[in-house]
Design a protein around this motif. Structure first.
Motif, PDB file in Angstrom:
ATOM      1  N   ALA A   1      -6.719  22.161 -54.823  1.00 23.21           N
ATOM      2  CA  ALA A   1      -6.731  23.617 -55.023  1.00 23.21           C
ATOM      3  C   ALA A   1      -6.521  24.346 -53.698  1.00 23.21           C
ATOM      4  N   PRO A   2      -5.357  24.140 -53.055  1.00 25.85           N
ATOM      5  CA  PRO A   2      -5.103  24.836 -51.786  1.00 25.85           C
ATOM      6  C   PRO A   2      -5.068  26.344 -51.993  1.00 25.85           C
ATOM      7  N   VAL A   3      -5.364  27.057 -50.916  1.00 25.61           N
ATOM      8  CA  VAL A   3      -5.502  28.508 -51.006  1.00 25.61           C
ATOM      9  C   VAL A   3      -4.519  29.210 -50.079  1.00 25.61           C
ATOM     10  N   SER A   4      -4.241  30.457 -50.394  1.00 27.60           N
ATOM     11  CA  SER A   4      -3.416  31.313 -49.543  1.00 27.60           C
ATOM     12  C   SER A   4      -4.076  32.683 -49.474  1.00 27.60           C
ATOM     13  N   GLY A   5      -3.933  33.332 -48.335  1.00 25.37           N
ATOM     14  CA  GLY A   5      -4.521  34.651 -48.168  1.00 25.37           C
ATOM     15  C   GLY A   5      -5.129  34.865 -46.807  1.00 25.37           C
ATOM     16  N   GLY A   6      -5.223  33.788 -46.020  1.00 28.16           N
ATOM     17  CA  GLY A   6      -5.717  33.915 -44.659  1.00 28.16           C
ATOM     18  C   GLY A   6      -7.197  34.214 -44.571  1.00 28.16           C
ATOM     19  N   GLU A   7      -7.648  34.425 -43.351  1.00 26.15           N
ATOM     20  CA  GLU A   7      -9.074  34.648 -43.094  1.00 26.15           C
ATOM     21  C   GLU A   7      -9.613  35.856 -43.855  1.00 26.15           C
TER      22      GLU A   7
ATOM     23  N   HIS B   1       0.365  25.997 -39.271  1.00 25.50           N
ATOM     24  CA  HIS B   1       1.606  26.225 -40.017  1.00 25.50           C
ATOM     25  C   HIS B   1       2.640  25.160 -39.642  1.00 25.50           C
ATOM     26  N   HIS B   2       2.622  24.718 -38.404  1.00 29.65           N
ATOM     27  CA  HIS B   2       3.488  23.618 -37.975  1.00 29.65           C
ATOM     28  C   HIS B   2       3.212  22.365 -38.809  1.00 29.65           C
ATOM     29  N   LYS B   3       1.927  22.064 -38.989  1.00 29.92           N
ATOM     30  CA  LYS B   3       1.539  20.933 -39.838  1.00 29.92           C
ATOM     31  C   LYS B   3       2.046  21.125 -41.264  1.00 29.92           C
ATOM     32  N   ASP B   4       1.876  22.325 -41.803  1.00 30.89           N
ATOM     33  CA  ASP B   4       2.279  22.601 -43.178  1.00 30.89           C
ATOM     34  C   ASP B   4       3.787  22.472 -43.369  1.00 30.89           C
ATOM     35  N   LEU B   5       4.546  22.912 -42.373  1.00 30.83           N
ATOM     36  CA  LEU B   5       6.002  22.811 -42.487  1.00 30.83           C
ATOM     37  C   LEU B   5       6.459  21.356 -42.419  1.00 30.83           C
ATOM     38  N   GLY B   6       5.685  20.523 -41.739  1.00 36.86           N
ATOM     39  CA  GLY B   6       5.967  19.088 -41.789  1.00 36.86           C
ATOM     40  C   GLY B   6       5.785  18.544 -43.193  1.00 36.86           C
ATOM     41  N   ILE B   7       4.752  19.021 -43.888  1.00 38.92           N
ATOM     42  CA  ILE B   7       4.535  18.629 -45.279  1.00 38.92           C
ATOM     43  C   ILE B   7       5.707  19.085 -46.144  1.00 38.92           C
ATOM     44  N   VAL B   8       6.155  20.314 -45.929  1.00 40.46           N
ATOM     45  CA  VAL B   8       7.284  20.851 -46.699  1.00 40.46           C
ATOM     46  C   VAL B   8       8.525  19.986 -46.495  1.00 40.46           C
ATOM     47  N   GLN B   9       8.819  19.675 -45.240  1.00 39.99           N
ATOM     48  CA  GLN B   9      10.032  18.907 -44.962  1.00 39.99           C
ATOM     49  C   GLN B   9       9.972  17.514 -45.580  1.00 39.99           C
TER      50      GLN B   9
ATOM     51  N   GLY C   1      -5.316  34.562 -37.562  1.00 38.17           N
ATOM     52  CA  GLY C   1      -5.828  34.532 -38.922  1.00 38.17           C
ATOM     53  C   GLY C   1      -5.422  33.203 -39.529  1.00 38.17           C
ATOM     54  N   PHE C   2      -4.227  32.736 -39.116  1.00 42.68           N
ATOM     55  CA  PHE C   2      -3.749  31.402 -39.461  1.00 42.68           C
ATOM     56  C   PHE C   2      -2.927  30.910 -38.284  1.00 42.68           C
TER      57      PHE C   2
ATOM     58  N   ALA D   1       2.988  24.091 -50.588  1.00 46.09           N
ATOM     59  CA  ALA D   1       4.080  23.822 -49.657  1.00 46.09           C
ATOM     60  C   ALA D   1       5.180  24.876 -49.809  1.00 46.09           C
ATOM     61  N   ALA D   2       5.505  25.221 -51.053  1.00 47.72           N
ATOM     62  CA  ALA D   2       6.497  26.271 -51.288  1.00 47.72           C
ATOM     63  C   ALA D   2       6.015  27.606 -50.722  1.00 47.72           C
ATOM     64  N   ASN D   3       4.725  27.884 -50.867  1.00 51.74           N
ATOM     65  CA  ASN D   3       4.141  29.107 -50.320  1.00 51.74           C
ATOM     66  C   ASN D   3       4.325  29.162 -48.804  1.00 51.74           C
ATOM     67  N   GLN D   4       4.037  28.052 -48.128  1.00 51.89           N
ATOM     68  CA  GLN D   4       4.139  28.021 -46.666  1.00 51.89           C
ATOM     69  C   GLN D   4       5.580  28.141 -46.205  1.00 51.89           C
ATOM     70  N   LEU D   5       6.494  27.615 -46.998  1.00 47.78           N
ATOM     71  CA  LEU D   5       7.912  27.772 -46.689  1.00 47.78           C
ATOM     72  C   LEU D   5       8.314  29.240 -46.742  1.00 47.78           C
ATOM     73  N   ILE D   6       7.909  29.932 -47.792  1.00 51.97           N
ATOM     74  CA  ILE D   6       8.247  31.349 -47.942  1.00 51.97           C
ATOM     75  C   ILE D   6       7.589  32.185 -46.848  1.00 51.97           C
ATOM     76  N   VAL D   7       6.322  31.909 -46.550  1.00 52.48           N
ATOM     77  CA  VAL D   7       5.603  32.686 -45.535  1.00 52.48           C
ATOM     78  C   VAL D   7       6.255  32.524 -44.167  1.00 52.48           C
ATOM     79  N   ALA D   8       6.582  31.293 -43.802  1.00 55.24           N
ATOM     80  CA  ALA D   8       7.199  31.056 -42.489  1.00 55.24           C
ATOM     81  C   ALA D   8       8.544  31.769 -42.382  1.00 55.24           C
ATOM     82  N   GLY D   9       9.361  31.652 -43.430  1.00 51.82           N
ATOM     83  CA  GLY D   9      10.661  32.318 -43.406  1.00 51.82           C
ATOM     84  C   GLY D   9      10.533  33.826 -43.340  1.00 51.82           C
ATOM     85  N   THR D  10       9.579  34.370 -44.075  1.00 50.21           N
ATOM     86  CA  THR D  10       9.379  35.819 -44.067  1.00 50.21           C
ATOM     87  C   THR D  10       8.869  36.300 -42.710  1.00 50.21           C
ATOM     88  N   LEU D  11       7.926  35.571 -42.123  1.00 46.67           N
ATOM     89  CA  LEU D  11       7.440  35.923 -40.793  1.00 46.67           C
ATOM     90  C   LEU D  11       8.577  35.966 -39.784  1.00 46.67           C
ATOM     91  N   GLU D  12       9.441  34.970 -39.834  1.00 44.53           N
ATOM     92  CA  GLU D  12      10.561  34.935 -38.892  1.00 44.53           C
ATOM     93  C   GLU D  12      11.487  36.122 -39.100  1.00 44.53           C
TER      94      GLU D  12
END
Length: 294
Positions: free
Chosen positions: A119-125, A237-245, A231-232, A172-183
Motif C-alpha cells: 500500500a505505497p502512498v503519495s502526497g509527501g510529508e 526519488h532516484h531510488k524510485d526511478l530505478g524501480i520504474v526503469q 518533503g521528498f 512506480a507510475a506515480n513516481q514517473l509522472i511526478v518526476a517528469g512534471t517536476l522537470e
C-alpha cells in the motif's frame, strides 16, 4: 481497541503513526533511531525496542521503510514481522519498493497465516501530516476491506488496484509522472525568468489552465524562492526511478522521457544534492542554461 505495530517512523511514517494514535488506535512504534520513537510516545503511542516487540501483540502491522532490502529484512528476517506475527495478522507495507519484492513477501506470508497488502502512498510529508495521502493498494479483496479503516485514517484517496504487487506498480507510475512534471515545471520557471516575466503571476495563470498540476500548486512558490527543504528527497526519488526503469524493462515498455529525467536526478544525487527536495531539479536546469548565478 485495535493494536497497530508501526515500523519506520521517519518523515512519512512518523505522522502516519501519530494520526493513528490520535484516531484511537493502540500504536506501538519502532524505529532504528530512538528520538522518533520518543516523539510518537509524546503523541499518544507506545514504544517498542525491536521489530518483534512492535509485532507480537499487534492485530495490524504497518511499515514505512526506505527500500526493498529494508522491507525484505523487516518482513522476512529472523526477528521480523513473519517470525513474530500472531495468526491472521494483517501486514500493510506502505513503503515504495519493487513490485517483485512485495509479491515475494506476500507469497512467504500466506503459509504462515499472515495477510499482506502492498500500500505505497503519495502526497509527501504534508499529506502524511494532514492524513490526506493517496494510497494505492495491492492484495486480496477481503484483506483490503479489513485494512480500509486504518488506511482511511492516514489517507484521503484509498484505492484497491489489484493483486499483490499492483500497488507498487501503480506507485512506480506515480513516481514517473511526478518526476517528469517536476522537470517540466523547473524548465518552465527558468524559461519564464529568462524572458523577464512576472513568474508569480505566470504560475498563477498556468495553474488555472490545462497546464495546472499538483506540482505547481504545492511546490511552485518554494521553487520560485529556491527553497528546497525536503518533503521528498531527491535520493529517494532516484531510488524510485530505478524501480520504474527495472519494471519497464521487465514489461518491455519504453520510457524515453522517464529515462532522461532519471539521469538528471541521478546527476544531482551523484554530486551530493540527494538530501534536497526533488524540486531541486530546478538547480540543474539553471546550471545547464547558464543561469545559476543570475
Amino acid at each position: 481497541m485495535t493494536t497497530v505495530g508501526f515500523i519506520g517512523l521517519g518523515i512519512m511514517g512518523g505522522p502516519m503513526a501519530a494520526n493513528l494514535a490520535s484516531a484511537g488506535y493502540d500504536v506501538i512504534g519502532y524505529n532504528r533511531s530512538r528520538p522518533a520513537i520518543d516523539k510518537l510516545v509524546e503523541q499518544g503511542g507506545r514504544a517498542a525496542d525491536s521489530i518483534g516487540a512492535a509485532v507480537r501483540d499487534a492485530d495490524i502491522v504497518v511499515s514505512m521503510l526506505p527500500d526493498s532490502p529494508d522491507v525484505a529484512e523487516v518482513a522476512l528476517g529472523e526477528d521480523g514481522v513473519l517470525a513474530n506475527a500472531k495468526d491472521n495478522l494483517l501486514y500493510i507495507d506502505c513503503s515504495t519498493i519493487r513490485p517483485d519484492t512485495s509479491r515475494t513477501v506476500a507469497e512467504q506470508a500466506s503459509p504462515r497465516g499472515v495477510r499482506v497488502l502492498d500500500a505505497p502512498v503519495s502526497g509527501g510529508e504534508q499529506g502524511a501530516i494532514d492524513g490526506a495521502l493517496s494510497i494505492m493498494v495491492g492484495g486480496a479483496d477481503a484483506d483490503f476491506a479489513a485494512a480500509e479503516p486504518v488506511l482511511n485514517t492516514v489517507g484521503k484517496t484509498v484505492v484497491h488496484v489489484g493483486p499483490a504487487g499492483a500497488g507498487q506498480t501503480v506507485k512506480a507510475a506515480n513516481q514517473l509522472i511526478v518526476a517528469g512534471t517536476l522537470e517540466l515545471v523547473a524548465e518552465a520557471i527558468v524559461f519564464l525568468e529568462a524572458h523577464g516575466v512576472d513568474t508569480e503571476a505566470a504560475v498563477k495563470v498556468l495553474s488555472g489552465g490545462l497546464a495546472g498540476n499538483a506540482i505547481l500548486d504545492r511546490k511552485g512558490t518554494a521553487m520560485l524562492a529556491r527553497q528546497f527543504n525536503p518533503g521528498f528527497r531527491l535520493e529517494l526519488h532516484h531510488k524510485d526511478l530505478g524501480i520504474v526503469q527495472a519494471a519497464a524493462r521487465d514489461a518491455g515498455v519504453t520510457i524515453p522521457l522517464g529515462s532522461a529525467v532519471s539521469q538528471l536526478v541521478a546527476a544531482l544525487v551523484a554530486r551530493g544534492d540527494g538530501a534536497l527536495d526533488h524540486s531541486g531539479l530546478l538547480k540543474l536546469v539553471e546550471e545547464l542554461s547558464g543561469r545559476a548565478d543570475q
